[in-house]
Design a protein around this motif. Structure first.
Motif, PDB file in Angstrom:
ATOM      1  N   ASN A 116       0.853  -1.177   0.000  1.00  0.00           N
ATOM      2  CA  ASN A 116       0.000   0.000   0.000  1.00  0.00           C
ATOM      3  C   ASN A 116       0.895   1.236   0.000  1.00  0.00           C
ATOM      4  O   ASN A 116       2.125   1.132  -0.027  1.00  0.00           O
ATOM      5  N   TRP A 117       0.297   2.420   0.043  1.00  0.00           N
ATOM      6  CA  TRP A 117       1.080   3.651  -0.152  1.00  0.00           C
ATOM      7  C   TRP A 117       2.134   3.864   0.923  1.00  0.00           C
ATOM      8  O   TRP A 117       3.170   4.496   0.655  1.00  0.00           O
ATOM      9  N   LYS A 118       1.915   3.332   2.123  1.00  0.00           N
ATOM     10  CA  LYS A 118       2.892   3.550   3.197  1.00  0.00           C
ATOM     11  C   LYS A 118       4.178   2.776   2.963  1.00  0.00           C
ATOM     12  O   LYS A 118       5.167   3.000   3.658  1.00  0.00           O
ATOM     13  N   ARG A 119       4.198   1.894   1.983  1.00  0.00           N
ATOM     14  CA  ARG A 119       5.384   1.082   1.689  1.00  0.00           C
ATOM     15  C   ARG A 119       6.070   1.520   0.405  1.00  0.00           C
ATOM     16  O   ARG A 119       6.904   0.802  -0.126  1.00  0.00           O
ATOM     17  N   THR A 120       5.747   2.722  -0.083  1.00  0.00           N
ATOM     18  CA  THR A 120       6.392   3.252  -1.280  1.00  0.00           C
ATOM     19  C   THR A 120       6.992   4.623  -0.976  1.00  0.00           C
ATOM     20  O   THR A 120       6.358   5.458  -0.326  1.00  0.00           O
ATOM     21  N   ARG A 121       8.193   4.848  -1.448  1.00  0.00           N
ATOM     22  CA  ARG A 121       8.855   6.137  -1.204  1.00  0.00           C
ATOM     23  C   ARG A 121       8.092   7.284  -1.861  1.00  0.00           C
ATOM     24  O   ARG A 121       8.077   8.400  -1.341  1.00  0.00           O
ATOM     25  N   ALA A 122       7.456   7.017  -3.002  1.00  0.00           N
ATOM     26  CA  ALA A 122       6.771   8.082  -3.728  1.00  0.00           C
ATOM     27  C   ALA A 122       5.673   8.712  -2.889  1.00  0.00           C
ATOM     28  O   ALA A 122       5.451   9.936  -2.950  1.00  0.00           O
ATOM     29  N   ALA A 123       4.952   7.935  -2.098  1.00  0.00           N
ATOM     30  CA  ALA A 123       3.842   8.460  -1.307  1.00  0.00           C
ATOM     31  C   ALA A 123       4.201   8.652   0.154  1.00  0.00           C
ATOM     32  O   ALA A 123       3.754   9.600   0.798  1.00  0.00           O
ATOM     33  N   ASN A 124       5.028   7.749   0.690  1.00  0.00           N
ATOM     34  CA  ASN A 124       5.366   7.802   2.110  1.00  0.00           C
ATOM     35  C   ASN A 124       6.618   8.627   2.389  1.00  0.00           C
ATOM     36  O   ASN A 124       6.755   9.212   3.458  1.00  0.00           O
ATOM     37  N   GLY A 125       7.538   8.667   1.430  1.00  0.00           N
ATOM     38  CA  GLY A 125       8.751   9.460   1.601  1.00  0.00           C
ATOM     39  C   GLY A 125       9.949   8.648   2.034  1.00  0.00           C
ATOM     40  O   GLY A 125       9.850   7.470   2.396  1.00  0.00           O
ATOM     41  N   ASP A 126      11.113   9.294   2.003  1.00  0.00           N
ATOM     42  CA  ASP A 126      12.362   8.632   2.366  1.00  0.00           C
ATOM     43  C   ASP A 126      12.413   8.226   3.835  1.00  0.00           C
ATOM     44  O   ASP A 126      13.154   7.313   4.196  1.00  0.00           O
ATOM     45  N   TYR A 127      11.648   8.912   4.696  1.00  0.00           N
ATOM     46  CA  TYR A 127      11.678   8.584   6.124  1.00  0.00           C
ATOM     47  C   TYR A 127      11.168   7.176   6.410  1.00  0.00           C
ATOM     48  O   TYR A 127      11.532   6.582   7.428  1.00  0.00           O
ATOM     49  N   GLY A 128      10.303   6.647   5.551  1.00  0.00           N
ATOM     50  CA  GLY A 128       9.730   5.336   5.810  1.00  0.00           C
ATOM     51  C   GLY A 128       8.952   5.327   7.108  1.00  0.00           C
ATOM     52  O   GLY A 128       8.113   6.186   7.373  1.00  0.00           O
ATOM     53  N   VAL A 129       9.234   4.338   7.963  1.00  0.00           N
ATOM     54  CA  VAL A 129       8.491   4.163   9.201  1.00  0.00           C
ATOM     55  C   VAL A 129       8.620   5.379  10.120  1.00  0.00           C
ATOM     56  O   VAL A 129       7.713   5.660  10.926  1.00  0.00           O
ATOM     57  N   CYS A 185       9.084  -2.774  -2.389  1.00  0.00           N
ATOM     58  CA  CYS A 185       8.744  -2.139  -1.108  1.00  0.00           C
ATOM     59  C   CYS A 185       9.994  -1.374  -0.682  1.00  0.00           C
ATOM     60  O   CYS A 185      10.904  -1.934  -0.080  1.00  0.00           O
ATOM     61  N   ASP A 186      10.052  -0.096  -1.034  1.00  0.00           N
ATOM     62  CA  ASP A 186      11.308   0.645  -0.943  1.00  0.00           C
ATOM     63  C   ASP A 186      11.342   1.663   0.193  1.00  0.00           C
ATOM     64  O   ASP A 186      11.983   2.700   0.096  1.00  0.00           O
ATOM     65  N   THR A 187      10.629   1.372   1.284  1.00  0.00           N
ATOM     66  CA  THR A 187      10.697   2.239   2.464  1.00  0.00           C
ATOM     67  C   THR A 187      11.336   1.474   3.621  1.00  0.00           C
ATOM     68  O   THR A 187      11.390   0.246   3.623  1.00  0.00           O
ATOM     69  N   TRP A 188      11.771   2.224   4.631  1.00  0.00           N
ATOM     70  CA  TRP A 188      12.335   1.613   5.831  1.00  0.00           C
ATOM     71  C   TRP A 188      11.197   1.017   6.658  1.00  0.00           C
ATOM     72  O   TRP A 188      10.249   1.701   7.023  1.00  0.00           O
ATOM     73  N   ASP A 189      11.329  -0.275   6.989  1.00  0.00           N
ATOM     74  CA  ASP A 189      10.333  -0.946   7.828  1.00  0.00           C
ATOM     75  C   ASP A 189      10.529  -0.630   9.300  1.00  0.00           C
ATOM     76  O   ASP A 189       9.556  -0.424  10.030  1.00  0.00           O
ATOM     77  N   ASN A 190      11.780  -0.632   9.757  1.00  0.00           N
ATOM     78  CA  ASN A 190      12.108  -0.437  11.173  1.00  0.00           C
ATOM     79  C   ASN A 190      13.178   0.636  11.320  1.00  0.00           C
ATOM     80  O   ASN A 190      14.057   0.761  10.452  1.00  0.00           O
ATOM     81  N   ALA A 191      13.116   1.359  12.433  1.00  0.00           N
ATOM     82  CA  ALA A 191      14.126   2.389  12.711  1.00  0.00           C
ATOM     83  C   ALA A 191      14.441   2.404  14.202  1.00  0.00           C
ATOM     84  O   ALA A 191      13.522   2.444  15.035  1.00  0.00           O
ATOM     85  N   THR A 192      15.723   2.381  14.517  1.00  0.00           N
ATOM     86  CA  THR A 192      16.195   2.543  15.893  1.00  0.00           C
ATOM     87  C   THR A 192      17.135   3.737  15.926  1.00  0.00           C
ATOM     88  O   THR A 192      18.140   3.755  15.204  1.00  0.00           O
TER      89      THR A 192
END
Length: 381
Positions: A177-190, A233-240
């Motif tokens: 979905n859109w939250k898993r694409t850089r185009a709509a969700n952005g480089d920040y990802g999660v 799926c080109d966004t970050w899934d997890n971030a620490t």
């Protein structure tokens, strides 16, 4: 009682959540303000979805696919906008230029440039109330933690941990979905999706990140596209993020932030942990009525568990023996925004929504985190 006419942009999950909060307004007592939904906007308007809104909110006079038409309506005082991140800058600034108050979803712009553009539009309209959505700090236990911080009960802060974890993306067969694409969700990802939630409490207390070392993970790199094929799926899934933070007096301490879409065993867990020299506190939505508290004045150390119950910032008809949940936090946050709109100030600092300035600080943190991940370095915020 003052009536605020609301227009909703976005008919998905969060649009229906805030509509549900409006429908439950009688649950609150003595707010001095009453919302009425008068307009609805969606990029797509499925007939069944529109029928749901019309059935439950006969006060809706306008249904449109054009957010500018909604913003221009004389029957709208304020707009709640819940749309994909790449639409924030255009839609938010259009709402402001139309002279309407705004409650927008995080991250308040797909990137730092978009956030800067939104804040520039806000400065042009200082007469409008603009705030960002963030619900979890309105849980009663978190309001108690705010009070402890404001009173200085923690003493010198030793360490802070905040996080938002869920496992909705653990299944690799889940369609994209859109939250898993850089185009709509952005480089920040999660971080763009969940990050403001874990920043809200420390930012409001006055704790600011000075630098950050980030470790970002893209765990599931492609997903079904819903059309029989595969999509990246080109966004970050997890971030620490490990930050060196600073309090109002300039004292520094470590602050660890975790935002994860792939956290096995976690349904939707938000938490905050504060360790101090005089007191420490822990809260997690896994047990929404439990506040864990340790006070120290020498001698033995022991954690106590306090059942907080239903005692939100805004008084409600529920007795304190009942449990508080996410719909209640949504109702309290909506009340916080409308109270500030009606009365010109928040009920108290801890019962106020995220400010535009706080969103700007989050963008500085997330942008520095992207640099840290790319270079493998600690970056200044």
């Amino acid at each position: 009682m003052k009536t605020i006419r609301l227009g909703l942009v976005g008919t998905g999950l969060m649009g229906r959540e805030i509509a549900s909060a409006v429908a439950r307004w009688c649950h609150l007592e003595d707010t001095g303000v009453r919302p009425v939904i008068t307009a609805l906007c969606g990029r797509t308007l499925p007939p069944a979805r529109v029928a749901w809104f019309r059935e439950h909110f006969p006060s809706i006079h306008l249904v449109t696919a054009d957010h500018r038409e909604l913003a221009a309506s004389a029957d709208v005082d304020a707009v709640y906008c819940a749309v994909p991140h790449h639409l924030h800058a255009g839609m938010y600034t259009d709402v402001l230029r139309a002279g309407k108050h705004l409650l927008g979803e995080k991250p308040f712009g797909i990137d730092q440039a978009a956030n800067t553009a939104i804040l520039a539009a806000i400065r042009e309209r200082p007469d409008l109330l603009v705030r960002c959505s963030s619900e979890f700090p309105f849980f009663p236990a978190v309001q108690r933690i705010f009070a402890l911080a404001e009173s200085g009960a923690f003493g010198r802060v030793i360490e802070v941990n905040t996080g938002f974890l869920h496992s909705s993306d653990l299944d690799p067969a889940k369609p994209i979905n859109w939250k898993r694409t850089r185009a709509a969700n952005g480089d920040y990802g999660v971080m763009g999706d969940l990050g403001m939630h874990v920043c809200h409490v420390p930012f409001r207390i006055g704790w600011k990140p000075r630098n950050v070392r980030a470790v970002l993970s893209n765990i599931v790199t492609e997903r079904p596209d819903g059309k029989g094929g595969r999509a990246p799926c080109d966004t970050w899934d997890n971030a620490t993020l490990l930050c060196e933070a600073e309090d109002r007096e300039g004292v520094r301490f470590p602050w660890t932030l975790r935002t994860q879409r792939i956290a096995p065993g976690q349904k939707n867990t938000w938490y905050v942990e504060i360790a101090g020299t005089k007191a420490s506190a822990r809260f997690s939505t896994k047990n929404p009525k439990r506040l864990e508290l340790l006070t120290y004045a020498g001698g033995e150390q022991a954690w106590q568990e306090i059942d907080v119950g239903y005692s939100g910032a805004f008084k409600a008809v529920s007795g304190e023996i009942f449990e508080f949940g996410f719909p209640d936090a949504m109702l309290q946050m909506t009340a916080a925004y409308l109270h500030e709109l009606a009365h010109g100030r928040p009920l108290r600092p801890s019962a106020g929504c995220v400010t535009p300035e706080e969103t700007a600080l989050s963008h500085r943190l997330f942008t520095a985190s992207l640099r840290s991940q790319e270079l493998g370095t600690m970056e200044q915020v």
